[in-house]
Design an enzyme around this catalytic site. Structure first.
Site, mmCIF file in Angstrom:
data_model
loop_
_atom_site.group_PDB
_atom_site.id
_atom_site.type_symbol
_atom_site.label_atom_id
_atom_site.label_comp_id
_atom_site.label_asym_id
_atom_site.label_seq_id
_atom_site.Cartn_x
_atom_site.Cartn_y
_atom_site.Cartn_z
ATOM 1 N N ASP A 1 3.041 -6.472 3.643
ATOM 2 C CA ASP A 1 2.649 -5.373 4.526
ATOM 3 C C ASP A 1 2.977 -5.727 5.975
ATOM 4 O O ASP A 1 2.192 -5.465 6.874
ATOM 5 C CB ASP A 1 1.159 -5.058 4.368
ATOM 6 N N ASP B 1 6.203 0.652 6.538
ATOM 7 C CA ASP B 1 4.757 0.490 6.426
ATOM 8 C C ASP B 1 4.194 1.585 5.525
ATOM 9 O O ASP B 1 3.772 2.621 6.012
ATOM 10 C CB ASP B 1 4.124 0.543 7.820
ATOM 11 N N HIS C 1 3.775 2.952 12.745
ATOM 12 C CA HIS C 1 2.891 4.113 12.921
ATOM 13 C C HIS C 1 3.512 5.187 13.814
ATOM 14 O O HIS C 1 2.792 5.900 14.523
ATOM 15 C CB HIS C 1 1.536 3.697 13.489
ATOM 16 N N HIS D 1 0.831 -1.216 0.000
ATOM 17 C CA HIS D 1 0.000 0.000 0.000
ATOM 18 C C HIS D 1 0.862 1.260 0.000
ATOM 19 O O HIS D 1 1.877 1.345 0.682
ATOM 20 C CB HIS D 1 -1.026 0.005 1.132
ATOM 21 N N GLU E 1 -4.953 2.391 2.632
ATOM 22 C CA GLU E 1 -5.066 1.196 3.479
ATOM 23 C C GLU E 1 -5.224 1.571 4.935
ATOM 24 O O GLU E 1 -6.034 0.988 5.660
ATOM 25 C CB GLU E 1 -3.821 0.310 3.298
ATOM 26 N N GLU E 2 -4.459 2.558 5.372
ATOM 27 C CA GLU E 2 -4.397 2.874 6.797
ATOM 28 C C GLU E 2 -5.740 3.288 7.402
ATOM 29 O O GLU E 2 -6.064 2.858 8.510
ATOM 30 C CB GLU E 2 -3.332 3.950 7.057
#
Length: 478
Positions: A362, A299, A432, A287, A333-334
């Site tokens: 991912d 990520d 994140h 992604h 995606e997130e």
């Protein structure tokens, strides 16, 4: 004891209730011989990517990309500029059918934010608002806070105890799945009892004072309250102090805003098949979007680039399989698998014929150790044989569940799926957070991951047979 006996190409396969691999798979001799014949080409793919002329290129391309665009939040200019760049560069790499497909995505803006402990002593609380959270008023919220370790503990509190308070959730880390519930569910759970905001322990097993963001989910019909993540250290400190009887007062200020949804795009590029161009496609993917902290290297720009460069290098080697290998870089995606959901709807009518196997990376692109596979027993047996071609990666993990995020709906409906297995034990240390940068990425690991991705996708796409699948109807989801 056998519970199922399956017929595959006229040969009985014994299903032993778990992975059916190695000698337990009675594949036809001609199919075993066909797969074994790919050994020279697989060795060439690894040699040219890992030690040959393509060595280091994945890392350098990933570095330039993350340096150039930085974080790529859903709805942001950085994300759309990154998608434009990917389209231009895929064309320059000679990939085919390069295009984008639109998706309507959330547009959340963080704005300025801070949190501080006011009583029993002043202390800055490093924090990150959770994605899609509402903000506070212009003056923020100053309120008494209560702290709990679990939902079970929280449910024992009377509504009058919670009403008007900021609730701090400080769960014990037991894994991203079970502990992640607190990020998704805390805001609505607290709002039902009258809370004015929530602060949660960051979703990480390890911390050096760094908060981690991620999306929340508001329940329909429940008042939406601000939600943010604080560090592990502060969450545990506040829990201890509350249990000792200290009165906690917290000031929270968040300018977070949910703007109108906007148009983004899934980016697509292909190495088109020599026989089948738009049927039995092998998808490789990652992604494109990230959170607005760090640069999203792990990520999931790493997953995007091993998918992208796998096709680029195969094309440069003159390797064109029978079936198309399609790279898709999912958008948004997130905030909740938004881009892939749009793509599924756009391709649902012909998906049984269009798709063969889905790859997605991912979960980090650290030192690769093999591949995780999801599919029926027949597919598993073929994949086990293919895995023998990957020198040093002969073992693979088989799961009847989902092996990755964006491709999960296809896998749950019976399509075979593959994800990268790598030494990502520390993945959630940086996930994140501002720590997700190129510092985490190693050039040799990316080369080996790209080679593994390219070789496995090529063999699957070039076999004389499709990988078997048990696909359920999608029409009820439309």
């Amino acid at each position: 004891m056998c519970s199922v006996v399956a017929v595959f190409l006229g040969v009985l396969l014994a299903c032993l209730g778990g992975p059916v691999i190695g000698d337990e798979c009675q594949l036809p001799d001609d199919l075993r011989a066909e797969i074994a014949a790919y050994q020279p080409v697989v060795d060439t793919i690894f040699e040219r990517i890992v030690t040959g002329e393509f060595a280091g290129q994945t890392w350098h391309s990933l570095l330039e990309f993350t340096d150039r665009f930085g974080p790529r939040l859903s709805g942001s200019k950085q994300l759309e500029d990154a998608i434009d760049f990917a389209v231009q560069e895929m064309m320059a790499d000679g990939l085919e059918n390069v295009h984008t497909e639109e998706a309507i995505v959330p547009h959340w803006v963080r704005g300025r934010e801070w949190a501080e402990l006011v009583e029993p002593f002043p202390k800055n609380l490093p924090m990150l608002g959770l994605g899609l959270s509402v903000g506070t008023s212009s003056v923020g919220i100053t309120a008494e806070a209560i702290a709990v370790e679990s939902f079970e503990e929280f449910e024992q509190l009377a509504d009058s105890t919670v009403s008007g308070k900021i609730v701090i959730f400080a769960p014990v880390w037991t894994g991203y799945g079970p502990t992640g519930r607190y990020r998704y569910e805390s805001a609505s759970a607290a709002a039902k009892k009258g809370a004015v905001a929530v602060l949660i322990r960051s979703m990480t097993p390890f911390s050096i004072g760094t908060p981690h963001t991620g999306a929340l989910r508001y329940e329909a019909g429940i008042r939406q309250i601000p939600a943010a993540a604080i560090t592990v250290e502060d969450a545990e400190l506040l829990l201890r102090k509350y249990r000792r009887g200290d009165q906690l007062v917290v000031h929270l200020k968040m300018d977070a805003t949910n703007l109108d949804p906007t148009v983004s795009r899934n980016a697509v590029g292909e190495l088109q098949g020599s026989v089948h161009t738009n049927t039995s496609v092998v998808v490789v993917s990652g992604h494109m979007d990230s959170w607005d902290v760090g640069t999203g290297a792990s990520d999931d720009a790493g997953g995007v680039f091993i998918s992208w460069k796998a096709l680029t290098f195969l094309k440069a080697m003159g390797l064109r399989p029978r079936r198309t290998i399609r790279a898709v870089y999912w958008t948004a995606e997130e905030p909740g698998l938004i881009g892939v959901s749009a793509y599924e709807r756009q391709h649902s009518a012909e998906e049984k014929e269009e798709f063969n196997v889905f790859f997605e990376s991912d979960g980090g692109t650290f030192e690769p150790t093999g591949l995780d596979f999801s599919g029926n027993s027949e597919a598993q047996c073929i994949f086990a044989e293919i895995s023998k071609l990957m020198r040093g990666f002969e073992e693979f993990t088989y799961t009847t569940g989902v092996v990755s995020s964006d491709i999960g709906n296809w896998l749950s409906r019976g399509f075979p799926g593959v994800s990268l297995r790598n030494k990502n034990e520390n993945y959630f240390w940086y996930h994140h957070s501002d720590g997700d940068t190129m510092v985490l990425e190693d050039s040799a690991d990316l080369d080996r991951s790209t080679a593994l991705w390219a070789a496995a996708a090529y063999v699957i796409a070039d076999l004389s047979i499709d990988i078997p699948k048990d696909v359920t109807d999608y029409s009820d989801k439309l």
